[in-house]
Design a protein around this motif. Structure first.
Motif, PDB file in Angstrom:
ATOM      1  N   GLY A  24      68.334  37.117  15.274  1.00 25.91           N
ATOM      2  CA  GLY A  24      67.853  38.148  14.362  1.00 25.91           C
ATOM      3  C   GLY A  24      66.705  37.740  13.472  1.00 25.91           C
ATOM      4  N   VAL A  25      66.771  36.556  12.870  1.00 29.06           N
ATOM      5  CA  VAL A  25      65.698  36.113  11.984  1.00 29.06           C
ATOM      6  C   VAL A  25      64.403  35.978  12.775  1.00 29.06           C
ATOM      7  CG1 VAL A  25      64.850  34.225  10.529  1.00 29.06           C
ATOM      8  CG2 VAL A  25      67.218  35.003  10.304  1.00 29.06           C
ATOM      9  N   ALA A  26      64.469  35.353  13.937  1.00 23.86           N
ATOM     10  CA  ALA A  26      63.266  35.190  14.769  1.00 23.86           C
ATOM     11  C   ALA A  26      62.707  36.549  15.181  1.00 23.86           C
ATOM     12  CB  ALA A  26      63.588  34.349  16.001  1.00 23.86           C
ATOM     13  N   ALA A  27      63.584  37.470  15.538  1.00 25.67           N
ATOM     14  CA  ALA A  27      63.132  38.801  15.957  1.00 25.67           C
ATOM     15  C   ALA A  27      62.448  39.535  14.808  1.00 25.67           C
ATOM     16  CB  ALA A  27      64.315  39.618  16.483  1.00 25.67           C
ATOM     17  N   MET A  28      63.037  39.481  13.614  1.00 27.05           N
ATOM     18  CA  MET A  28      62.440  40.168  12.462  1.00 27.05           C
ATOM     19  C   MET A  28      61.124  39.521  12.050  1.00 27.05           C
ATOM     20  SD  MET A  28      64.307  42.760  11.878  1.00 27.05           S
ATOM     21  CE  MET A  28      64.644  42.787  13.630  1.00 27.05           C
ATOM     22  N   LEU A  29      61.041  38.197  12.156  1.00 25.55           N
ATOM     23  CA  LEU A  29      59.796  37.495  11.848  1.00 25.55           C
ATOM     24  C   LEU A  29      58.687  37.979  12.778  1.00 25.55           C
ATOM     25  CD1 LEU A  29      58.340  35.267  10.249  1.00 25.55           C
ATOM     26  CD2 LEU A  29      59.202  33.623  11.925  1.00 25.55           C
ATOM     27  N   GLU A  30      58.991  38.122  14.050  1.00 30.26           N
ATOM     28  CA  GLU A  30      57.992  38.603  15.006  1.00 30.26           C
ATOM     29  C   GLU A  30      57.633  40.068  14.752  1.00 30.26           C
ATOM     30  OE1 GLU A  30      56.148  36.746  17.142  1.00 30.26           O
ATOM     31  OE2 GLU A  30      57.186  35.113  16.090  1.00 30.26           O
ATOM     32  N   CYS A  31      58.606  40.862  14.304  1.00 26.92           N
ATOM     33  CA  CYS A  31      58.312  42.261  13.963  1.00 26.92           C
ATOM     34  C   CYS A  31      57.285  42.336  12.837  1.00 26.92           C
ATOM     35  CB  CYS A  31      59.589  42.988  13.543  1.00 26.92           C
ATOM     36  SG  CYS A  31      60.726  43.352  14.883  1.00 26.92           S
TER      37      CYS A  31
ATOM     38  N   ALA B 211      58.632  47.703   7.543  1.00 25.24           N
ATOM     39  CA  ALA B 211      59.980  47.510   6.998  1.00 25.24           C
ATOM     40  C   ALA B 211      60.863  46.887   8.073  1.00 25.24           C
ATOM     41  CB  ALA B 211      60.571  48.849   6.551  1.00 25.24           C
ATOM     42  N   ILE B 212      61.736  46.003   7.647  1.00 22.76           N
ATOM     43  CA  ILE B 212      62.707  45.382   8.552  1.00 22.76           C
ATOM     44  C   ILE B 212      64.054  45.398   7.855  1.00 22.76           C
ATOM     45  CG2 ILE B 212      61.092  43.928   9.844  1.00 22.76           C
ATOM     46  CD1 ILE B 212      61.844  41.653   7.939  1.00 22.76           C
ATOM     47  N   ASP B 213      65.100  45.176   8.607  1.00 26.56           N
ATOM     48  CA  ASP B 213      66.457  45.238   8.070  1.00 26.56           C
ATOM     49  C   ASP B 213      67.033  43.835   7.997  1.00 26.56           C
ATOM     50  OD1 ASP B 213      68.757  46.403   7.099  1.00 26.56           O
ATOM     51  OD2 ASP B 213      69.422  47.168   9.034  1.00 26.56           O
ATOM     52  N   ALA B 214      67.610  43.495   6.870  1.00 23.81           N
ATOM     53  CA  ALA B 214      68.243  42.194   6.682  1.00 23.81           C
ATOM     54  C   ALA B 214      69.471  42.393   5.809  1.00 23.81           C
ATOM     55  CB  ALA B 214      67.272  41.213   6.029  1.00 23.81           C
ATOM     56  N   SER B 215      70.276  41.361   5.735  1.00 25.35           N
ATOM     57  CA  SER B 215      71.494  41.425   4.933  1.00 25.35           C
ATOM     58  C   SER B 215      71.540  40.204   4.029  1.00 25.35           C
ATOM     59  CB  SER B 215      72.715  41.444   5.858  1.00 25.35           C
ATOM     60  OG  SER B 215      73.897  41.481   5.111  1.00 25.35           O
ATOM     61  N   VAL B 216      72.118  40.394   2.843  1.00 28.82           N
ATOM     62  CA  VAL B 216      72.277  39.259   1.950  1.00 28.82           C
ATOM     63  C   VAL B 216      73.019  38.156   2.712  1.00 28.82           C
ATOM     64  CG1 VAL B 216      74.421  40.086   0.907  1.00 28.82           C
ATOM     65  CG2 VAL B 216      72.927  38.613  -0.401  1.00 28.82           C
ATOM     66  N   ASP B 217      72.641  36.917   2.478  1.00 28.11           N
ATOM     67  CA  ASP B 217      73.098  35.788   3.289  1.00 28.11           C
ATOM     68  C   ASP B 217      74.604  35.771   3.545  1.00 28.11           C
ATOM     69  OD1 ASP B 217      70.453  35.234   2.909  1.00 28.11           O
ATOM     70  OD2 ASP B 217      70.763  33.334   1.873  1.00 28.11           O
TER      71      ASP B 217
ATOM     72  N   LEU C 138      65.275  34.788   6.343  1.00 31.24           N
ATOM     73  CA  LEU C 138      64.096  35.568   6.712  1.00 31.24           C
ATOM     74  C   LEU C 138      63.012  35.449   5.648  1.00 31.24           C
ATOM     75  CD1 LEU C 138      62.834  37.447   8.747  1.00 31.24           C
ATOM     76  CD2 LEU C 138      64.040  39.340   7.675  1.00 31.24           C
ATOM     77  N   ASN C 139      63.410  35.540   4.390  1.00 25.24           N
ATOM     78  CA  ASN C 139      62.457  35.419   3.291  1.00 25.24           C
ATOM     79  C   ASN C 139      61.772  34.050   3.339  1.00 25.24           C
ATOM     80  OD1 ASN C 139      61.358  36.864   1.049  1.00 25.24           O
ATOM     81  ND2 ASN C 139      62.479  35.522  -0.339  1.00 25.24           N
ATOM     82  N   ALA C 140      62.559  32.992   3.537  1.00 25.71           N
ATOM     83  CA  ALA C 140      62.005  31.639   3.601  1.00 25.71           C
ATOM     84  C   ALA C 140      61.092  31.494   4.819  1.00 25.71           C
ATOM     85  CB  ALA C 140      63.129  30.609   3.645  1.00 25.71           C
ATOM     86  N   ALA C 141      61.492  32.053   5.961  1.00 25.95           N
ATOM     87  CA  ALA C 141      60.668  31.971   7.167  1.00 25.95           C
ATOM     88  C   ALA C 141      59.342  32.691   6.968  1.00 25.95           C
ATOM     89  CB  ALA C 141      61.421  32.549   8.363  1.00 25.95           C
TER      90      ALA C 141
END
Length: 191
Positions: free
Chosen positions: A5-12, A19-25, A39-42
């Protein structure tokens, strides 16, 4: 579900997503959205600012980490302990993955989980490789469970006994058009 998920959202974001969808850790991962902190750090490491503070994400995560145990009875982690990249093979959507796994567990079929995942892929192909969203993914899951419970491993097994089988109601309703008509129509000869 696959852990990508993180890699996919980074590429998006790199491709221009607004806008992308993420969840609190503390609520992320498995079949949930990817980790907001990761995701934020990436994104920051790529020179992309989100305007979200890592400290703020950590504070939210710590709060929800304390609240999360109240929801433990509803968690997929009752039966699942990790994600799995085999979703690329059987194509079970994340939400359906946890629901189907829990169904199998509840029915005493947890030890048959590998066979159920294989049956899901076969069931999906028999139904016409349909777009799998709720409720269509449930139709595929119901057929997969049915196949495993009845020792039906292949489409040929199902077709050979189709006239004598009592298919799940969701599968019958699918073929009656209750969910609409799949692209290319209903698959023959199962219809």
């Amino acid at each position: 579900t696959s852990g990508a998920g993180v890699a996919a959202m980074l590429e998006c974001v790199k491709a221009g997503a607004d806008a992308i969808d993420a969840s609190v850790d503390s609520m992320s991962g498995m079949t949930s959205q990817p980790s907001m902190g990761a995701l934020n750090a990436a994104l920051e490491s790529e020179g992309i600012s989100t305007g979200i503070s890592n400290k703020g994400v950590t504070l939210l995560s710590e709060y929800w980490e304390g609240v999360r145990p109240q929801y433990a009875p509803f968690e997929c982690t009752v039966t699942m302990k990790s994600g799995s990249a085999d979703v690329y093979e059987h194509q079970i959507p994340g939400g359906q993955y946890t629901n189907l796994h829990f169904q199998a567990f509840s029915m005493g079929q947890a030890d048959r989980w590998p066979a159920i995942k294989k049956a899901y892929r076969n069931a999906n192909l028999m139904l016409g490789d349909i777009v799998k969203v709720t409720p269509s993914s449930k139709v595929v899951g119901d057929l997969a469970l049915f196949m495993v419970q009845n020792g039906l491993e292949t489409e040929e097994d199902v077709l050979a006994q189709a006239d004598t089988l009592s298919f799940p109601s969701s599968v019958i309703e699918f073929f009656q058009g209750f969910l609409g008509q799949p692209v290319g129509g209903f698959p023959e000869p199962l219809r």
